[in-house]
Design a protein around this motif. Structure first.
Motif, PDB file in Angstrom:
ATOM      1  N   ASP A  29     129.458 138.545  98.165  1.00 17.92           N
ATOM      2  CA  ASP A  29     130.087 137.343  98.107  1.00 17.92           C
ATOM      3  C   ASP A  29     131.303 137.189  99.631  1.00 17.92           C
ATOM      4  N   GLU A  30     131.592 138.276  99.818  1.00 16.30           N
ATOM      5  CA  GLU A  30     132.553 138.419 100.901  1.00 16.30           C
ATOM      6  C   GLU A  30     131.807 137.950 102.235  1.00 16.30           C
ATOM      7  N   ALA A  31     130.545 138.375 102.357  1.00 18.98           N
ATOM      8  CA  ALA A  31     129.945 138.193 103.449  1.00 18.98           C
ATOM      9  C   ALA A  31     129.489 136.747 103.523  1.00 18.98           C
ATOM     10  N   MET A  32     129.055 136.020 102.392  1.00 22.50           N
ATOM     11  CA  MET A  32     128.453 134.583 102.191  1.00 22.50           C
ATOM     12  C   MET A  32     129.957 133.854 102.554  1.00 22.50           C
ATOM     13  N   THR A  90     130.367 125.918 107.877  1.00 19.87           N
ATOM     14  CA  THR A  90     129.885 124.717 107.379  1.00 19.87           C
ATOM     15  C   THR A  90     128.607 124.214 108.487  1.00 19.87           C
ATOM     16  N   ASP A  91     128.948 124.456 109.645  1.00 21.96           N
ATOM     17  CA  ASP A  91     127.757 124.124 110.574  1.00 21.96           C
ATOM     18  C   ASP A  91     126.486 124.912 110.363  1.00 21.96           C
ATOM     19  N   GLN A  92     126.802 126.181 109.906  1.00 18.85           N
ATOM     20  CA  GLN A  92     125.600 126.954 109.767  1.00 18.85           C
ATOM     21  C   GLN A  92     124.737 126.781 108.481  1.00 18.85           C
ATOM     22  N   LEU A  93     125.300 126.017 107.535  1.00 19.61           N
ATOM     23  CA  LEU A  93     124.743 125.645 106.437  1.00 19.61           C
ATOM     24  C   LEU A  93     124.395 124.083 106.223  1.00 19.61           C
ATOM     25  N   SER A  94     124.756 123.268 107.200  1.00 19.86           N
ATOM     26  CA  SER A  94     124.633 121.859 106.834  1.00 19.86           C
ATOM     27  C   SER A  94     123.449 121.285 107.466  1.00 19.86           C
ATOM     28  N   GLU A  95     122.874 121.951 108.389  1.00 21.69           N
ATOM     29  CA  GLU A  95     121.558 121.633 108.794  1.00 21.69           C
ATOM     30  C   GLU A  95     120.638 121.708 107.924  1.00 21.69           C
ATOM     31  N   PRO A  96     119.459 120.829 107.826  1.00 19.29           N
ATOM     32  CA  PRO A  96     118.523 120.713 106.901  1.00 19.29           C
ATOM     33  C   PRO A  96     117.496 122.131 107.093  1.00 19.29           C
ATOM     34  N   GLY A  97     117.518 122.877 105.817  1.00 20.53           N
ATOM     35  CA  GLY A  97     116.478 123.863 105.803  1.00 20.53           C
ATOM     36  C   GLY A  97     117.257 124.966 106.245  1.00 20.53           C
ATOM     37  N   PRO A 112     119.879 126.786 104.823  1.00 18.51           N
ATOM     38  CA  PRO A 112     120.025 127.880 103.824  1.00 18.51           C
ATOM     39  C   PRO A 112     118.625 128.627 103.659  1.00 18.51           C
ATOM     40  N   GLU A 113     117.500 127.900 103.548  1.00 18.80           N
ATOM     41  CA  GLU A 113     116.211 128.598 103.362  1.00 18.80           C
ATOM     42  C   GLU A 113     115.851 129.594 104.513  1.00 18.80           C
ATOM     43  N   GLN A 114     116.242 129.220 105.596  1.00 18.39           N
ATOM     44  CA  GLN A 114     116.016 129.842 106.691  1.00 18.39           C
ATOM     45  C   GLN A 114     116.744 131.289 106.751  1.00 18.39           C
ATOM     46  N   ILE A 115     117.953 131.129 106.340  1.00 19.58           N
ATOM     47  CA  ILE A 115     118.926 132.308 106.188  1.00 19.58           C
ATOM     48  C   ILE A 115     118.223 133.242 105.149  1.00 19.58           C
ATOM     49  N   GLY A 169     127.194 142.000 105.107  1.00 17.94           N
ATOM     50  CA  GLY A 169     127.041 140.823 105.954  1.00 17.94           C
ATOM     51  C   GLY A 169     125.894 140.134 105.914  1.00 17.94           C
ATOM     52  N   VAL A 170     126.020 138.863 106.668  1.00 18.54           N
ATOM     53  CA  VAL A 170     124.886 138.128 106.508  1.00 18.54           C
ATOM     54  C   VAL A 170     124.161 138.315 107.956  1.00 18.54           C
ATOM     55  N   LEU A 171     122.937 138.344 107.907  1.00 17.92           N
ATOM     56  CA  LEU A 171     121.936 138.684 109.142  1.00 17.92           C
ATOM     57  C   LEU A 171     121.391 137.459 109.746  1.00 17.92           C
ATOM     58  N   PHE A 172     121.358 137.503 110.935  1.00 19.91           N
ATOM     59  CA  PHE A 172     120.720 136.440 111.807  1.00 19.91           C
ATOM     60  C   PHE A 172     120.001 137.071 112.690  1.00 19.91           C
ATOM     61  N   PRO A 173     118.951 136.452 113.206  1.00 18.77           N
ATOM     62  CA  PRO A 173     117.788 136.675 114.179  1.00 18.77           C
ATOM     63  C   PRO A 173     118.621 136.855 115.681  1.00 18.77           C
ATOM     64  N   GLU A 174     118.164 137.657 116.437  1.00 22.57           N
ATOM     65  CA  GLU A 174     118.787 138.034 117.618  1.00 22.57           C
ATOM     66  C   GLU A 174     118.344 136.833 118.735  1.00 22.57           C
TER      67      GLU A 174
END
Length: 451
Positions: A308-311, A316-323, A325-328, A402-407
């Motif tokens: 929960d701390e990482a989430m 908001t910008d990272q979660l507002s785009e369509p799709g 949350p699924e891509q994350i 932590g939350v991972l993102f592609p390079e």
């Protein structure tokens, strides 16, 4: 005439006409016995044993029991309602209520009824041992006493002589009695030994090149890994539609993926600190349904679950785009079954290990750091924080901090290849004058140095 003979003739003249005038009673063996309101059968239907009475009506045994009560007294051992509502196996109860298993239900109920009256006073004591009594289904039960308790088989009589009527008696017992024949039928049905289902098959296909019938694909054994890669079995994407329900012949359903996904989500909630991850899987997206379908078809998954701390650090910008949350979440799901031990051994042996994810074509990098496993690189890295939160052989859940993102892929600019310039040897002044003079007369083509 003799007075005795005269008196006998007079008797016949008086009695015989009166006898012939009486109505003629026909006795038919097929007449139904009349059950009065004081019968033990009526008392059972109106008693507090409502679950047993409902099963008797569903089993179509009322006429059979009426005939039994009309012939002799009976003894009914009635299980309490709790034994049939909450304590009975739901799968076994569903088996009994199926229309095709009416005979098994009748056998089970007749096993609780004896064609004789046995009250508490007629119960065998501990000294006499157990007694065998026949049931209405040509089976037998054992009545015994142990430690001042009356028993039928292994079930205790908790209400002896609960209902007493002139034609029978009802004893309350603590649980349901299951005869061996019914248990064997249920086991065969559960093991799919007595079911012969015909799989739907399409029309034969002809190969247009060889004009021969195409050979059907080899059957996949139960529990074997799927033939297609997991990416072909995934849903088309969050922007199109959720994963469709499998049709006939689609999923083999050798595994109950929905139940396994539900179990691991409950484990996340009870473990604590991963409520946001569970909320995204269930409420914000339809990924829980899609994961259950993939596991049911034989695929295995490893979920890297941010706490929960990482989430909470997601903007908001990272979660507002369509799709988004699924891509994350797709980037946190590895289509392999990995545990904390297997991943740590891999990074210890090979250094950096790249795992495929459901977010094509990106891969997540794992390496050893501080005696643990570190995912990602530079600032977007995360450590294996809570290992093996849930492992059942099909789904593995590993907690990370932590939350991972592609390079970010930086495009490489290709430099144009250097063109090699060949310089011709320079001619001298005297040679140039000679070539001009030869060119004036048209003879310069005979000399290679003038060309």
């Amino acid at each position: 005439m003799d007075p005795q003979i005269y008196g006998l003739a007079f008797f016949f003249l008086l009695v015989v006409p009166s006898v012939t005038a009486l109505p003629h009673k026909t006795t038919s063996s097929s007449s139904q016995p009349q059950i009065n309101s004081n019968s033990v059968l009526v008392a059972l239907l109106d008693s507090h044993y409502t679950e047993l009475a409902e099963l008797v009506e569903k089993a179509l045994l009322l006429q059979t029991l009426e005939e039994a009560v009309g012939r002799h007294n009976i003894t009914i051992f009635a299980p309490k309602n709790e034994a049939l509502e909450r304590e009975l196996d739901p799968e076994f109860k569903r088996f009994l209520l199926e229309p095709g298993n009416l005979k098994s239900l009748q056998t089970l109920l007749m096993f609780h009824i004896l064609p004789s009256r046995i009250g508490s006073r007629n119960w065998p004591d501990e000294k006499s041992g157990s007694r065998k009594h026949n049931t209405l289904w040509n089976d037998f039960v054992h009545l015994s006493s142990k430690s001042s308790k009356r028993l039928i088989g292994s079930a205790e009589i908790f209400r002896p002589d609960d209902i007493t009527r002139p034609d029978g008696v009802i004893h309350g017992i603590e649980r349901l009695l299951v005869p061996r024949s019914v248990q064997e039928d249920f086991n065969r049905r559960r093991n799919l030994r007595s079911i012969s289902a015909v799989l739907p098959q399409g029309a034969p296909e002809v190969d247009p090149r060889t004009h021969r019938l195409k050979k059907p694909a080899a059957p996949v054994p139960a529990g074997a890994p799927p033939i297609l890669p997991i990416y072909d079995a995934m849903a088309p994407g969050p922007s199109l539609a959720p994963a469709p329900a499998p049709g006939p012949g689609g999923a083999h359903r050798h595994f109950n993926g929905e139940r396994q996904v539900k179990d691991f989500i409950h484990t996340l909630l009870h473990y604590g600190g991963y409520n946001e991850m569970a909320d995204i899987l269930v409420n914000l997206t339809s990924l829980a349904t899609e994961m259950g379908r993939l596991v049911s078809e034989g695929y295995v998954l490893t979920v890297l679950a941010p706490n929960d701390e990482a989430m909470a650090k997601l903007t908001t910008d990272q979660l507002s785009e369509p799709g988004a949350p699924e891509q994350i979440i797709y980037y946190h799901i590895i289509p392999e079954y990995q545990t904390e031990e297997s991943m740590y051994n891999s990074v210890r042996r090979f250094g950096k290990v790249k795992y495929d994810t459901l977010r094509l074509p990106h891969k997540v990098t794992a390496q050893e750091a501080d005696g643990s496993v570190k995912f990602g690189t530079s600032d977007g890295s995360a450590y294996l924080f809570d290992p093996d939160i849930y492992t059942d052989g099909r789904i593995s859940v590993q907690g990370i901090d932590g939350v991972l993102f592609p390079e970010e892929e930086t495009p490489t600019v290709k430099k144009p290849a250097a063109v090699k310039v060949v310089t011709k040897p320079r001619r001298g002044k005297l040679m140039e004058v000679a070539c001009r003079m030869l060119g004036a007369v048209g003879q310069d083509s005979h000399f290679t140095t003038c060309q």
